[in-house]
Design a protein around this motif. Structure first.
Motif, PDB file in Angstrom:
ATOM      1  N   ALA A  76       0.847  -1.186   0.000  1.00  0.00           N
ATOM      2  CA  ALA A  76       0.000   0.000   0.000  1.00  0.00           C
ATOM      3  C   ALA A  76       0.886   1.242   0.000  1.00  0.00           C
ATOM      4  O   ALA A  76       2.083   1.177  -0.295  1.00  0.00           O
ATOM      5  N   GLY A  77       0.312   2.383   0.337  1.00  0.00           N
ATOM      6  CA  GLY A  77       1.088   3.604   0.514  1.00  0.00           C
ATOM      7  C   GLY A  77       1.953   3.944  -0.675  1.00  0.00           C
ATOM      8  O   GLY A  77       1.552   3.818  -1.832  1.00  0.00           O
ATOM      9  N   SER A  78       3.179   4.365  -0.396  1.00  0.00           N
ATOM     10  CA  SER A  78       4.074   4.830  -1.456  1.00  0.00           C
ATOM     11  C   SER A  78       4.466   3.709  -2.411  1.00  0.00           C
ATOM     12  O   SER A  78       4.688   3.954  -3.601  1.00  0.00           O
ATOM     13  N   VAL A  79       4.550   2.473  -1.916  1.00  0.00           N
ATOM     14  CA  VAL A  79       4.892   1.355  -2.809  1.00  0.00           C
ATOM     15  C   VAL A  79       3.759   1.136  -3.803  1.00  0.00           C
ATOM     16  O   VAL A  79       3.981   1.023  -5.017  1.00  0.00           O
ATOM     17  N   GLY A  80       2.528   1.098  -3.316  1.00  0.00           N
ATOM     18  CA  GLY A  80       1.397   0.912  -4.209  1.00  0.00           C
ATOM     19  C   GLY A  80       1.234   2.064  -5.191  1.00  0.00           C
ATOM     20  O   GLY A  80       0.827   1.854  -6.340  1.00  0.00           O
ATOM     21  N   LEU A  81       1.552   3.281  -4.765  1.00  0.00           N
ATOM     22  CA  LEU A  81       1.403   4.466  -5.610  1.00  0.00           C
ATOM     23  C   LEU A  81       2.630   4.737  -6.465  1.00  0.00           C
ATOM     24  O   LEU A  81       2.711   5.785  -7.114  1.00  0.00           O
ATOM     25  N   ALA A  82       3.588   3.819  -6.461  1.00  0.00           N
ATOM     26  CA  ALA A  82       4.812   3.958  -7.268  1.00  0.00           C
ATOM     27  C   ALA A  82       5.589   5.221  -6.908  1.00  0.00           C
ATOM     28  O   ALA A  82       6.137   5.902  -7.777  1.00  0.00           O
ATOM     29  N   ALA A  83       5.636   5.534  -5.613  1.00  0.00           N
ATOM     30  CA  ALA A  83       6.342   6.738  -5.158  1.00  0.00           C
ATOM     31  C   ALA A  83       7.305   6.425  -4.021  1.00  0.00           C
ATOM     32  O   ALA A  83       7.691   7.324  -3.267  1.00  0.00           O
ATOM     33  N   TYR A  84       7.706   5.186  -3.888  1.00  0.00           N
ATOM     34  CA  TYR A  84       8.591   4.778  -2.792  1.00  0.00           C
ATOM     35  C   TYR A  84       9.956   5.446  -2.930  1.00  0.00           C
ATOM     36  O   TYR A  84      10.569   5.426  -3.996  1.00  0.00           O
ATOM     37  N   GLN A  85      10.426   6.060  -1.839  1.00  0.00           N
ATOM     38  CA  GLN A  85      11.739   6.694  -1.789  1.00  0.00           C
ATOM     39  C   GLN A  85      12.600   5.975  -0.758  1.00  0.00           C
ATOM     40  O   GLN A  85      12.357   6.095   0.441  1.00  0.00           O
ATOM     41  N   PRO A  86      13.602   5.199  -1.200  1.00  0.00           N
ATOM     42  CA  PRO A  86      14.497   4.551  -0.236  1.00  0.00           C
ATOM     43  C   PRO A  86      15.087   5.581   0.722  1.00  0.00           C
ATOM     44  O   PRO A  86      15.517   6.660   0.311  1.00  0.00           O
ATOM     45  N   CYS A 139      -2.942  18.704  -0.374  1.00  0.00           N
ATOM     46  CA  CYS A 139      -3.064  18.713  -1.841  1.00  0.00           C
ATOM     47  C   CYS A 139      -3.652  17.394  -2.334  1.00  0.00           C
ATOM     48  O   CYS A 139      -4.530  17.379  -3.212  1.00  0.00           O
ATOM     49  N   ARG A 140      -3.175  16.288  -1.783  1.00  0.00           N
ATOM     50  CA  ARG A 140      -3.653  14.976  -2.212  1.00  0.00           C
ATOM     51  C   ARG A 140      -5.141  14.813  -1.899  1.00  0.00           C
ATOM     52  O   ARG A 140      -5.896  14.274  -2.717  1.00  0.00           O
ATOM     53  N   SER A 141      -5.564  15.266  -0.734  1.00  0.00           N
ATOM     54  CA  SER A 141      -6.981  15.191  -0.385  1.00  0.00           C
ATOM     55  C   SER A 141      -7.825  16.010  -1.354  1.00  0.00           C
ATOM     56  O   SER A 141      -8.896  15.566  -1.816  1.00  0.00           O
ATOM     57  N   TRP A 142      -7.367  17.196  -1.681  1.00  0.00           N
ATOM     58  CA  TRP A 142      -8.101  18.065  -2.607  1.00  0.00           C
ATOM     59  C   TRP A 142      -8.217  17.410  -3.986  1.00  0.00           C
ATOM     60  O   TRP A 142      -9.300  17.380  -4.579  1.00  0.00           O
ATOM     61  N   VAL A 143      -7.121  16.866  -4.462  1.00  0.00           N
ATOM     62  CA  VAL A 143      -7.144  16.228  -5.783  1.00  0.00           C
ATOM     63  C   VAL A 143      -8.070  15.022  -5.795  1.00  0.00           C
ATOM     64  O   VAL A 143      -8.821  14.801  -6.754  1.00  0.00           O
ATOM     65  N   ARG A 144      -8.059  14.229  -4.722  1.00  0.00           N
ATOM     66  CA  ARG A 144      -8.924  13.048  -4.685  1.00  0.00           C
ATOM     67  C   ARG A 144     -10.403  13.447  -4.726  1.00  0.00           C
ATOM     68  O   ARG A 144     -11.200  12.830  -5.447  1.00  0.00           O
ATOM     69  N   LEU A 145     -10.766  14.473  -3.973  1.00  0.00           N
ATOM     70  CA  LEU A 145     -12.167  14.874  -3.957  1.00  0.00           C
ATOM     71  C   LEU A 145     -12.568  15.595  -5.244  1.00  0.00           C
ATOM     72  O   LEU A 145     -13.707  15.465  -5.705  1.00  0.00           O
ATOM     73  N   ARG A 146     -11.647  16.310  -5.830  1.00  0.00           N
ATOM     74  CA  ARG A 146     -11.976  17.092  -7.029  1.00  0.00           C
ATOM     75  C   ARG A 146     -11.896  16.260  -8.307  1.00  0.00           C
ATOM     76  O   ARG A 146     -12.683  16.459  -9.236  1.00  0.00           O
ATOM     77  N   HIS A 147     -10.940  15.323  -8.350  1.00  0.00           N
ATOM     78  CA  HIS A 147     -10.686  14.594  -9.594  1.00  0.00           C
ATOM     79  C   HIS A 147     -10.883  13.087  -9.474  1.00  0.00           C
ATOM     80  O   HIS A 147     -10.749  12.373 -10.469  1.00  0.00           O
ATOM     81  N   GLY A 148     -11.148  12.590  -8.267  1.00  0.00           N
ATOM     82  CA  GLY A 148     -11.473  11.181  -8.113  1.00  0.00           C
ATOM     83  C   GLY A 148     -10.306  10.237  -8.182  1.00  0.00           C
ATOM     84  O   GLY A 148     -10.492   9.037  -8.429  1.00  0.00           O
ATOM     85  N   VAL A 149      -9.095  10.717  -7.932  1.00  0.00           N
ATOM     86  CA  VAL A 149      -7.923   9.847  -8.025  1.00  0.00           C
ATOM     87  C   VAL A 149      -6.965  10.159  -6.882  1.00  0.00           C
ATOM     88  O   VAL A 149      -6.759  11.321  -6.517  1.00  0.00           O
ATOM     89  N   TRP A 150      -6.422   9.092  -6.289  1.00  0.00           N
ATOM     90  CA  TRP A 150      -5.363   9.251  -5.296  1.00  0.00           C
ATOM     91  C   TRP A 150      -4.026   9.334  -6.025  1.00  0.00           C
ATOM     92  O   TRP A 150      -3.706   8.471  -6.845  1.00  0.00           O
ATOM     93  N   LEU A 151      -3.253  10.354  -5.714  1.00  0.00           N
ATOM     94  CA  LEU A 151      -1.917  10.526  -6.299  1.00  0.00           C
ATOM     95  C   LEU A 151      -0.878  10.520  -5.182  1.00  0.00           C
ATOM     96  O   LEU A 151      -1.188  10.840  -4.033  1.00  0.00           O
ATOM     97  N   PRO A 152       0.376  10.196  -5.516  1.00  0.00           N
ATOM     98  CA  PRO A 152       1.448  10.423  -4.545  1.00  0.00           C
ATOM     99  C   PRO A 152       1.487  11.901  -4.164  1.00  0.00           C
ATOM    100  O   PRO A 152       1.015  12.771  -4.919  1.00  0.00           O
ATOM    101  N   LYS A 153       2.051  12.192  -3.013  1.00  0.00           N
ATOM    102  CA  LYS A 153       1.988  13.557  -2.498  1.00  0.00           C
ATOM    103  C   LYS A 153       2.607  14.579  -3.442  1.00  0.00           C
ATOM    104  O   LYS A 153       2.019  15.640  -3.696  1.00  0.00           O
ATOM    105  N   VAL A 154       3.792  14.288  -3.961  1.00  0.00           N
ATOM    106  CA  VAL A 154       4.432  15.254  -4.853  1.00  0.00           C
ATOM    107  C   VAL A 154       3.599  15.448  -6.113  1.00  0.00           C
ATOM    108  O   VAL A 154       3.375  16.577  -6.569  1.00  0.00           O
ATOM    109  N   ALA A 155       3.120  14.363  -6.705  1.00  0.00           N
ATOM    110  CA  ALA A 155       2.299  14.475  -7.910  1.00  0.00           C
ATOM    111  C   ALA A 155       1.012  15.238  -7.627  1.00  0.00           C
ATOM    112  O   ALA A 155       0.526  16.002  -8.478  1.00  0.00           O
TER     113      ALA A 155
END
Length: 268
Positions: free
Chosen positions: A32-42, A195-211
């Motif tokens: 889940a989390g960053s791994v699932g969202l393809a945003a994992y940072q070692p 930002c992520r919460s706003w994008v999810r409610l406005r556009h219907g998609v969960w994105l990594p935080k930076v995206a």
């Protein structure tokens, strides 16, 4: 998505241990989390994993799982492991309730903590995380074993999603921050999480935080002005060693997001 070799080996080992402890009661394991969202940072990201089991776990089984997956027994290559185990019926319920069987936080960079019921968690830690995490799993969970995450986890209803997002924003606003113009470590995550919460409610998609931060700026909507651009860019830079924003500045932005979400919801 590509995973580095230490992470791949770790997740393989985790699934093996879970299978040995739970046997045929193990229905699935999901990154889940960053791994699932393809945003994992070692070096920065946690490893978030959700296990799905067929029925309730008794304390002895849950305790054995904790003992064998804690960092001292299975070293985590990241800052730490955040593991949550759900019954299959809870994963598929689409509710905002926590409903977990066991939760484990363990790693070299985080405090050890285990909760065997939601009542074990301090109220100040919030109970909104689980429904939001299952919503992200529904969209982007990476199946390590078991059916696709979209089948294993149901999404939240629109009303539950909005309620939990508001709860999360209020939780962040309640966190203590340094006064005045001092940088506030972690404020960057609060800003980008908003930002992520706003994008999810406005556009219907969960994105990594930076995206999500980039998406908010690109849309040039009602939250975007010169100060927002500077704040979001600073928050993005802070994730790779830059100076985080001040607490008061981050909170001002979070309040704007919360007000904007509430303005779209007549019940708020």
């Amino acid at each position: 998505m590509h995973m580095d070799e230490p992470l791949r080996r770790y997740l393989t080992g985790l699934v093996t241990v879970a299978g040995e402890v739970l046997g045929d009661r193990l229905c699935g394991a999901y990154a889940a989390g960053s791994v699932g969202l393809a945003a994992y940072q070692p070096g920065r990201s946690d490893v978030d994993v959700a296990l799905v089991c067929a029925d309730r776990l008794d304390r002895a089984v849950a305790g054995e799982l904790v003992a064998r997956l804690r960092h001292e027994a299975l070293p985590c290559p990241a800052r730490g492991l955040e593991l949550v185990v759900y019954r299959r019926e809870v994963a598929r319920s689409g509710t905002g309730e926590p409903g977990f069987e066991v939760e484990l936080n363990t790693g070299a960079g985080m405090d050890f903590r285990v909760s065997y019921t939601p009542a074990d968690r301090p109220a100040a830690d919030g109970l909104f995380w689980y429904g939001l995490d299952r919503s992200i799993l529904h969209q982007s969970g990476r199946a390590l074993i078991g059916p696709p995450a979209a089948e294993a986890f149901a999404d939240l209803s629109p009303s539950d999603l909005r309620r939990l997002v508001r709860d999360a924003l209020r939780w962040w606003l309640d966190r203590p921050v340094p006064p005045g113009d001092l940088p506030a470590p972690g404020a960057e995550d609060a800003v980008l999480g908003a930002c992520r919460s706003w994008v999810r409610l406005r556009h219907g998609v969960w994105l990594p935080k930076v995206a999500a931060g980039r998406r908010l700026l690109d849309e040039a909507g009602p939250l975007v002005d010169a100060d927002t651009v500077d704040l979001v860019e600073q928050s993005i830079a802070a994730r790779t060693g830059g100076t985080p924003p001040t607490g008061p500045r981050a909170r001002t932005f979070q309040r704007r997001v919360l007000a904007a979400i509430g303005a779209e919801d007549p019940a708020y």
